[in-house]
Design an enzyme around this catalytic site. Structure first.
Site, PDB file in Angstrom:
ATOM      1  N   ASP A  36       0.787  -1.295   0.184  1.00  0.00           N
ATOM      2  CA  ASP A  36       0.196   0.200  -0.152  1.00  0.00           C
ATOM      3  C   ASP A  36       0.781   1.206  -0.130  1.00  0.00           C
ATOM      4  OD1 ASP A  36      -2.714  -1.171  -0.386  1.00  0.00           O
ATOM      5  OD2 ASP A  36      -3.006  -1.014   2.027  1.00  0.00           O
ATOM      6  N   LYS A  58      -3.828   3.393  -2.458  1.00  0.00           N
ATOM      7  CA  LYS A  58      -5.332   4.089  -2.360  1.00  0.00           C
ATOM      8  C   LYS A  58      -5.252   5.348  -1.617  1.00  0.00           C
ATOM      9  CE  LYS A  58      -7.915  -0.171  -0.977  1.00  0.00           C
ATOM     10  NZ  LYS A  58      -9.065  -0.978  -1.319  1.00  0.00           N
ATOM     11  N   MET A 170      -9.085   8.257   9.094  1.00  0.00           N
ATOM     12  CA  MET A 170      -9.610   8.630   7.436  1.00  0.00           C
ATOM     13  C   MET A 170     -10.593   9.854   7.349  1.00  0.00           C
ATOM     14  SD  MET A 170      -9.367   5.024   5.641  1.00  0.00           S
ATOM     15  CE  MET A 170     -10.417   5.108   6.612  1.00  0.00           C
TER      16      MET A 170
END
Length: 526
Positions: A36, A58, A170
């Site tokens: 990642d 991502k 997030m």
């Protein structure tokens, strides 16, 4: 029947040093690593040269691969009979969608192992001095996602009435909604809050604020970020110098609060690593350093620099290619063996062993090495060097060893076998020629340049070079240096080569070791 593949979900933690021992072992054994965005690049240097690396990062509104595609990659590689490591930042199951990958892999009939990682929900706040629980302040903490694919959120009425710490991952782009909803359902607008941006990186910043000013503060921060809301967000359990704190004027901690909650660490006074090993106050904190050269040199030096706090990256720019046409039995004809690098020691002794030779045949033969690092490698084979020069250079080695042999009164009968890389420094043999030493200069390996990605150096504050050959290799592939980068050489010969290529000032290590490089950078930085 072919080999049966498998998948291992590995939580990479937050930074190279926070992966578990089991996770690191799985990484080193991997035949494929699927990784990642939010992992330390240094972890990728731990995999074998043959390991296939697949990036599937991502970020907010930027997905290189959709989740279904990632699942299929894992299944496809396991179908090839490969040991696959799925390397995920933090912990695979804490908003990492590891559960979906686990189900997909096991439904496809493959074994899927899970190795836990240290979640950013705990590690990032802790790194800047915020404990998510603290006696008398918060007896619980709740981790909440601040971003969902369908736009739905947690039940804010319930969250608003929790007395513990709220940690949002997030959630940087949702701060306005988060603060509005919590205040709407009864959470005090003066509740302490903090945003930690780019945790465990040189750009790490802590922004202290309150719930009512959370959205305004978020405009200053960059993703990725961890948001902490609750009384513990006002604590400072670390040295303020260890990170950049930008405090909102509406939430300046009181003198009483600072006295009660701030744990101070004495500032760094020496470049002896033992003086700061128990603290986080390291002299190269936040400094980005790329270390070029062979895999062994760049990895060892980057590891040393990391212990001094640097964000150090090992960048392999040279391949070591052993020579196959060496008669190891001719060693008996010589009185001295001379090694000028750790690579030379490793290659020669492995070939010596492979050729069926016995270490007892070295009885009576003396060994000289160019410096401490080479001596340490020699010791790993159970042998101690008979001679190390006062300065770790080819010229000093040749001059001082020549003087030693001549002083013995037997120089006419002494024969020296030099075991080193092709195109080694002529300074060594020139000194032997001056002293009248009989020698044979044997190339036991060569170095081949390896192309490194140019972006490996784009954000570097320093680039380290471990040999003149490494400088040549570097400039065969990298044609433009970052404007403000500082160059570091392990010795004067390497520094001279850098000067010819760049015309830029070069920081030169006085001690030709990884520690010497660290000291040279620290000295000029201060």
């Amino acid at each position: 029947m072919g080999k049966i593949g498998s998948v291992c979900l590995v939580g990479a933690g937050c930074g190279k040093d926070l992966i578990t021992i089991e996770g690191m072992q799985a990484l080193k054994n991997a035949e494929v690593v699927v990784y990642d965005d939010l992992i330390d690049d240094g972890l990728l240097s731990e995999v074998s040269e043959e390991c296939e690396k697949i990036y599937v990062g991502k970020r907010f509104h930027k997905h290189s691969k959709k989740q279904d595609e990632i699942n299929q990659i894992l299944i496809a590689k396991a179908s090839e009979g490969k040991r696959v490591v799925r390397l995920k930042g933090g912990d695979a199951f804490v908003f990492g969608r590891g559960g979906e990958e686990y189900i997909a892999v096991t439904d496809a009939g493959f074994t899927c192992k899970v190795i836990p990682g240290i979640s950013s929900a705990i590690a990032v706040p802790e790194h800047v001095g915020i404990p998510v629980t603290h006696r008398g302040v918060a007896r619980s903490f709740t981790v909440v996602t601040g971003h969902t694919m369908d736009g739905t959120y947690e039940y804010f009425e319930a969250l608003a009435h929790l007395e513990g710490t709220l940690v949002f991952l997030m959630g940087l782009h949702s701060c306005s909604h988060i603060s509005d909803e919590l205040i709407k359902y009864g959470k005090s607008q003066d509740t302490p809050a903090a945003i930690i941006s780019n945790g465990f990186s040189p750009e790490e910043k802590r922004y202290d604020t309150t719930l009512k000013d959370l959205a305004a503060t978020a405009e200053q921060a960059k993703s990725p970020a961890v948001i902490v809301i609750g009384e513990t967000a006002g604590l400072h359990f670390s040295d303020d110098d260890l990170y950049t704190t930008e405090k909102n004027a509406t939430n300046q901690p009181s003198a009483e609060s600072q006295q009660a909650h701030s744990v101070k660490i004495e500032s760094f006074q020496s470049i002896d690593e033992n003086d700061f090993s128990a603290s986080q106050n390291k002299p190269l904190s936040g400094v980005r350093i790329a270390v070029t050269g062979t895999e062994s040199f760049s990895n060892k030096t980057a590891e040393t620099l990391s212990r001094y706090g640097a964000d150090a990256k090992a960048v392999k720019t040279i391949d070591i290619v052993p020579k196959e046409t060496i008669d190891y039995r001719e060693t008996r004809k010589f009185n001295w063996l001379v090694f000028t690098s750790s690579n030379g020691v490793r290659i020669w002794f492995e070939g010596f062993k492979k050729d069926g030779c016995d270490l007892r045949t070295l009885a009576g033969i003396k060994i000289a090495v160019i410096g401490k690092g080479t001596a340490d490698t020699l010791k790993s084979y159970g042998l101690m060097p008979d001679f190390i020069p006062t300065e770790f250079t080819a010229e000093t080695l040749g001059r001082e060893l020549g003087q030693k042999i001549r002083a013995s009164g037997t120089s006419e009968n002494e024969r020296v076998l030099i075991l080193r890389a092709a195109k080694g420094s002529k300074a060594l043999t020139k000194e032997f020629d001056k002293a009248g030493i009989v020698y044979k200069d044997t190339a036991i390996y060569s170095t081949e340049p390896v192309a490194a990605e140019c972006n490996s150096f784009a954000d570097s504050d320093y680039i380290v070079f471990g040999s003149a050959g490494g400088v040549d290799a570097f400039f065969q592939h990298v044609y433009e240096l970052p404007a403000k980068v500082r160059l570091v050489a392990i010795g004067s010969y390497t520094a001279e080569k850098l000067l010819k290529y760049t015309g830029k000032p070069v920081i030169t290590a006085k001690e030709f070791t990884a520690e010497g490089i660290a000291k040279a950078i620290i000295s000029q930085k201060n």
